[in-house]
Each structure stands twice: as structure tokens, then as C-alpha cells.
Design an enzyme around this catalytic site. Structure first.
Site, PDB file in Angstrom:
ATOM      1  N   ARG A 169       8.558  -0.984   9.701  1.00  0.00           N
ATOM      2  CA  ARG A 169       9.485   0.042   8.595  1.00  0.00           C
ATOM      3  C   ARG A 169       7.733   0.031   7.550  1.00  0.00           C
ATOM      4  O   ARG A 169       7.377   0.928   7.656  1.00  0.00           O
ATOM      5  CB  ARG A 169      10.404  -0.583   8.086  1.00  0.00           C
ATOM      6  CG  ARG A 169      11.402   0.729   8.559  1.00  0.00           C
ATOM      7  CD  ARG A 169      12.774  -0.694   7.550  1.00  0.00           C
ATOM      8  NE  ARG A 169      12.574  -1.730   8.206  1.00  0.00           N
ATOM      9  CZ  ARG A 169      12.892  -1.807   9.874  1.00  0.00           C
ATOM     10  NH1 ARG A 169      14.127  -1.132   9.846  1.00  0.00           N
ATOM     11  NH2 ARG A 169      12.827  -3.092   9.894  1.00  0.00           N
ATOM     12  N   THR A 170       7.442  -1.197   6.722  1.00  0.00           N
ATOM     13  CA  THR A 170       6.820  -1.258   6.001  1.00  0.00           C
ATOM     14  C   THR A 170       5.236  -0.505   6.406  1.00  0.00           C
ATOM     15  O   THR A 170       4.773   1.229   5.617  1.00  0.00           O
ATOM     16  CB  THR A 170       6.252  -2.010   5.468  1.00  0.00           C
ATOM     17  OG1 THR A 170       7.318  -2.768   5.057  1.00  0.00           O
ATOM     18  CG2 THR A 170       5.278  -2.251   4.166  1.00  0.00           C
TER      19      THR A 170
ATOM     20  N   LYS B  44     -11.606 -14.261  14.770  1.00  0.00           N
ATOM     21  CA  LYS B  44     -13.029 -14.388  16.319  1.00  0.00           C
ATOM     22  C   LYS B  44     -13.577 -14.594  14.615  1.00  0.00           C
ATOM     23  O   LYS B  44     -15.262 -15.559  14.858  1.00  0.00           O
ATOM     24  CB  LYS B  44     -13.755 -13.113  16.552  1.00  0.00           C
ATOM     25  CG  LYS B  44     -12.957 -12.307  16.922  1.00  0.00           C
ATOM     26  CD  LYS B  44     -14.263 -10.965  17.561  1.00  0.00           C
ATOM     27  CE  LYS B  44     -13.424  -9.801  18.758  1.00  0.00           C
ATOM     28  NZ  LYS B  44     -13.747  -8.530  18.086  1.00  0.00           N
TER      29      LYS B  44
ATOM     30  N   ARG C 281      -0.615  -6.358   3.420  1.00  0.00           N
ATOM     31  CA  ARG C 281       0.409  -7.688   3.378  1.00  0.00           C
ATOM     32  C   ARG C 281      -0.168  -8.706   3.969  1.00  0.00           C
ATOM     33  O   ARG C 281      -0.980  -8.970   5.358  1.00  0.00           O
ATOM     34  CB  ARG C 281       1.474  -6.884   4.679  1.00  0.00           C
ATOM     35  CG  ARG C 281       2.904  -8.012   5.485  1.00  0.00           C
ATOM     36  CD  ARG C 281       3.957  -7.754   5.540  1.00  0.00           C
ATOM     37  NE  ARG C 281       4.832  -6.751   4.993  1.00  0.00           N
ATOM     38  CZ  ARG C 281       5.505  -6.629   5.181  1.00  0.00           C
ATOM     39  NH1 ARG C 281       6.328  -6.923   6.635  1.00  0.00           N
ATOM     40  NH2 ARG C 281       6.869  -5.621   4.668  1.00  0.00           N
TER      41      ARG C 281
ATOM     42  N   HIS D 112       7.921  -8.047  -3.118  1.00  0.00           N
ATOM     43  CA  HIS D 112       7.431  -6.923  -2.215  1.00  0.00           C
ATOM     44  C   HIS D 112       8.180  -5.470  -2.814  1.00  0.00           C
ATOM     45  O   HIS D 112       9.222  -4.711  -3.332  1.00  0.00           O
ATOM     46  CB  HIS D 112       8.723  -7.249  -1.145  1.00  0.00           C
ATOM     47  CG  HIS D 112       8.692  -6.094   0.257  1.00  0.00           C
ATOM     48  ND1 HIS D 112       7.036  -4.663  -0.143  1.00  0.00           N
ATOM     49  CD2 HIS D 112       9.022  -5.949   1.395  1.00  0.00           C
ATOM     50  CE1 HIS D 112       7.210  -4.331   1.022  1.00  0.00           C
ATOM     51  NE2 HIS D 112       8.156  -5.064   2.064  1.00  0.00           N
TER      52      HIS D 112
END
Lengths: 328, 169
Positions: free
Chosen positions: A78-79, A106, A128, A158
Site C-alpha cells: 500500500r505505502t 551482494k 522504508r 510513519h
């Protein structure tokens, strides 16, 4: 970072990074120190952007030529999608980089990844990350002309979710100083709850309640201006807004609740509980919804639920935050 | 310097009459009148009523279409665009208070086309002043003015509407 520190981050420096001047964002990392006037500006601008989604051409040319990077170190649907749509509706170019599966696997360091993205002349990072403080760390290590938006960092904040929640609340209750708001569920692990409590405090909501079993209530919650309840029926009584939170099992490293069934009986939003709300009360949830754990399908899909409106509003609010952070 | 209420009203009547003739001569029966925030929207509402069309005029907030975002940013406190009907295959009458550089009109035309494909766009302004920067001219003008570079002209309103010439701040 221990629990107490996690809930009590108070960093004046962060404020200066958040805001260049009183009405000007550079980064958007946290709500805690934002002035009320700037929060209201974001909500007002989001109102104007809300109309864009209803136009035949769902786009305005405001951020044409800008490059935005969705830098997600943690999965999100969603975000990430609403940030992507917000950027596209502002005509910016957006790259989605899922670092769970990318260069860091990596062996590349975060700073090297950032340097590479900067060399590609990007203008904004939307971050995020599972660790608290990650967005702030990145904001301190990017070039002067790059903005950083916090799309959720660990248990810390948030802020864009909190902004879209208060935008949704304002659609139903224009005067924040006259409402009762309850946040129910996994307060301990919830960055949404933290950011929301700051936003509600700044907007002078007089009655903010947090409702959860004691094991899911952080220490010092009253310092954030909220009253805690262990009994859900008492807590949601006469509330205008109830925000249900998801049980964040992925962040739990020990047993916080006996089992999901018992949790549902004690803290699940069942249809019976709708009668306890104020007459015009609404039910919200930041998603993803666990039906039958924190909320019943009947409530989640019922006419008091504004869960899908929150998703739509998320696009307009994020358009406002992206454009205000990108202006000179 | 302020225009009097009557002087401004005379200009409004002049554009109303010119627009009435224009619609008649071009056989345009149901145009969509669209005003640019804020002065243009007041004039558009006034024209909508005085020409006898029902409802409110549409209004455009061109903030998101301006060409100077990277210099001045965006003003959060602007009313949203209100476009209650489709502009597809319609004659659009675009109304603004002042035509100066032409940049606002450029932005307004761009925004209109994001709402559909009009048959035509006609530009009506109360005042056209010197200082054009783009190849844009009005079709109907209340008054043409030559002003010094340090002067601004703006419309106060909405009731009554009064033009005012002021020093740039």
C-alpha cells in the site's frame, strides 16, 4: 535501541532536518516537532490534490523532470504503491528499488548504494526501513539538494500514514478540539500509533486513548498525552474515531498475547462494539487488515468503516508532502 | 490608484456586451464559462449570471500548472479547481481579470485540456496590460493599459469588484 529509547526519541536536530523554516519542508522524517500551521498546510494542499484523481487526465505537471526513488528495505504494498501513484500524478519519474533483493544482498554498503543513486541525479528518496532512525541516517548522508521522506522506520515513525489518517478524520470532524480518538491494538510495535499520537497532540485533540493488553502498551505512553485502557469496551465508549492496529507478529520476539482467538475476543472490533461509539463514530485501520484477529469483516466492510477512503486519501496527502518537500 | 466601482462596472458591462455579440455571431449557444482563481472566477460567475446561464461558472486553480514551481513553490491555501461539466466538444470561454505576461493563460489552457478536448477556447479579460512574454492575446478586452514595470494591477472583490493599480511590493 531499547524500548524506552525507541518510544522517547527527542532530537532537536531532527526537527531542523524536518523543517528548514517554519513553513518549508526539506525532509519529512517525523511529525513530532512539526508546527501545527505546517500540518494544516499539508492537509489543505492535499484537499486541492484530491481532485486530481477525479480528472480525466489524472496528472498535474508540478514535479515534471524530477526523479524520485522508492527505497524500500522492507516489504510494502500500500505505502509503496500510493507513493508511486502520488509521484506519477505529480508527473515525476519514480524508480522502485527493493533493497531486500538488491545490491545490499551482494555486499554493497548502504552508503555506497546512496552514492550510486545520487550519481544518477535523483532528487528524492522515499525510505522504508526495519530499523528506527534509518530515514534520518540517510537524510544526514545525502547531498544538500536531495529530500528524504520517511515511509516507516522500525517502531519509530510513519509520518505520512499519520498525515493521511488525520486528513481522513478531518473529512468527518472539522474541529479536532472536539473529538475523542482511540487507538486499539499493538501500540508497542506500532510506528503508526506513535506518529498519530504526536499529530493528535499537535492538533490539540483533547481525548486520545490507547487500548491494548498491558504487554502491548509501551512504558511512558501517558507522556505522549494519551490515556491507556486495558478494557476495550470502556476505552472506545463515546469515541468519534477508533483506529484499529494490526498485530505485528513479525516484530514480536516473544509471546505478547495468549493466542489470536482470545485477542479477538478481548480487543477485536466486533459488530457489537459499534454501538459503544459516538453516534457519528468512524472506524479506521492503516492496513493490512487481519480479518478475525483485530477486526471482523462485518465492521471492516460496514458503513462506519473508512478504511478504503484512507487508501485513496493517502495518494493526495503524499502528493502534498512530496511537492512541499521539493519546493525551493 | 483605485478605479471607482462605476468605472469597474463599466468595464464589466463592456466585456459582457462584447461576449454576447461574440456568442451570437459565432452561433455559440451553450458555452462553458471558466474563470481563473481568484479575480477571473469572480468575473466568470458574474458573466454566467448576467448572460442568463444557469448554475455557477467553472473555476480553475492553475497553481499545479505554473511554470515557476522550481522558483516559488506552491501555495497550500488555494481553492481546488471546480469543473462541474465535461469540456469535451464544448466552446470554452476562459475568463481572467488581467492579461499580463500570458503565463497564467498558458497554464490555464494546459489545465483545461486535462479535462477534455474543447471545440474552442476564447479568452476574455477585464484588462490587458503591457509586458507580454508569450504569444497569447485576448479575444475580448475591457481595457488596454500601459503601465510602468513597477506597477501591478489587481481586482478586489467579489462584491463589489474594483480594479486597483498598486506599486509592486
Amino acid at each position: 535501541m531499547n524500548e524506552k529509547d525507541d518510544m522517547g526519541i527527542k532530537n532537536k536536530e531532527l526537527n531542523q532536518q524536518n523543517i528548514v523554516s517554519q513553513q518549508h519542508l526539506r525532509h519529512f522524517l517525523d511529525i513530532e516537532y512539526l508546527p501545527k500551521s505546517l500540518i494544516l498546510d499539508i492537509l489543505d494542499l492535499a484537499e486541492s490534490f484530491a481532485g486530481v484523481s477525479g480528472q480525466p487526465v489524472k496528472k498535474v505537471p508540478l514535479l515534471r523532470g524530477k526523479t524520485i526513488v522508492n527505497l524500500f528495505f522492507e516489504s510494502s504494498t500500500r505505502t509503496r504503491t500510493t507513493f508511486e501513484l502520488a509521484a506519477k500524478r505529480l508527473s515525476a519519474d519514480i524508480l522502485n528499488i527493493n533493497l531486500d533483493y538488491s545490491a545490499t544482498k551482494k555486499g554493497e554498503t548502504l552508503l555506497d548504494t546512496l552514492r550510486n543513486l545520487q550519481a544518477m541525479h535523483c532528487d528524492m528518496f522515499i525510505v522504508r526501513h526495519p530499523s528506527s532512525g534509518a530515514a534520518e541516517f540517510i537524510s544526514k548522508n545525502v547531498l544538500q539538494n536531495i529530500s528524504v521522506i520517511n515511509a516507516g522506520d522500525g517502531r519509530h515513525a510513519h509520518p505520512t500514514q499519520a498525515m493521511l489518517d488525520i486528513f481522513t478524520i478531518r473529512k468527518y470532524f472539522s474541529d479536532f478540539t472536539k473529538i475523542k480518538v482511540a487507538i486499539v491494538g499493538d501500540i508497542l510495535h506500532s510506528r503508526v500509533a506513535r506518529s498519530l499520537m504526536h499529530a493528535l497532540r499537535i492538533l490539540e485533540v483533547p481525548d486520545v486513548r490507547v487500548i491494548a493488553p498491558k504487554t502491548l502498551l509501551p512504558i511512558g505512553i501517558e507522556d505522549m498525552g494519551a490515556t491507556s485502557y486495558v478494557n476495550m469496551d470502556e476505552g472506545i465508549k463515546n469515541c468519534n474515531v477508533v483506529i484499529m492496529l494490526r498485530l505485528q507478529n513479525e516484530r514480536m520476539n516473544s509471546s505478547f498475547i495468549p493466542n489470536e482467538h482470545e485477542y479477538y475476543n478481548l480487543y477485536g472490533f466486533t459488530p457489537r462494539r459499534l454501538d459503544l461509539l459516538a453516534k457519528n463514530g468512524i472506524v479506521m485501520h492503516p492496513g493490512p487488515v487481519n480479518r478475525g484477529v483485530e477486526i471482523s469483516s462485518e465492521v471492516a466492510d460496514g458503513d462506519r468503516s473508512v478504511i478504503l477512503q484512507q487508501v485513496s486519501n493517502g495518494i493526495a496527502v503524499r502528493m502534498a508532502i512530496l511537492s512541499l518537500s521539493m519546493q525551493p | 490608484m483605485k478605479y471607482s466601482k462605476t468605472q469597474t462596472q463599466d468595464l464589466l458591462l463592456k466585456i459582457e456586451n462584447s461576449l454576447r455579440d461574440y456568442l451570437l455571431n459565432n452561433n455559440i449557444k451553450n458555452p462553458i464559462i471558466i474563470g481563473v482563481h481568484t479575480g477571473g472566477a469572480w468575473i466568470a460567475d458574474w458573466l454566467q449570471k448576467s448572460l442568463g446561464f444557469e448554475g455557477k461558472a467553472a473555476s480553475l486553480n492553475i497553481s499545479f500548472y505554473r511554470d515557476d514551481f522550481s522558483k516559488v513553490g506552491v501555495n497550500p491555501r488555494v481553492d481546488p479547481t471546480a469543473m462541474p461539466v465535461s469540456v469535451d466538444d464544448k466552446h470554452v470561454i476562459l475568463v481572467d481579470d488581467v492579461l499580463f505576461t500570458g503565463r497564467t493563460t498558458r497554464a490555464a489552457i494546459n489545465e483545461i485540456f486535462d479535462f477534455g478536448r474543447p471545440l474552442s477556447v476564447t479568452l476574455v479579460v477585464l484588462v490587458e496590460r503591457n509586458g507580454k512574454e508569450l504569444p497569447i492575446s485576448a479575444d475580448i478586452v475591457g481595457e488596454k493599459l500601459e503601465l510602468d514595470n513597477n506597477k501591478n494591477i489587481k481586482l478586489l472583490g467579489p462584491d463589489p469588484m474594483i480594479l486597483e493599480i498598486i506599486d509592486k511590493g
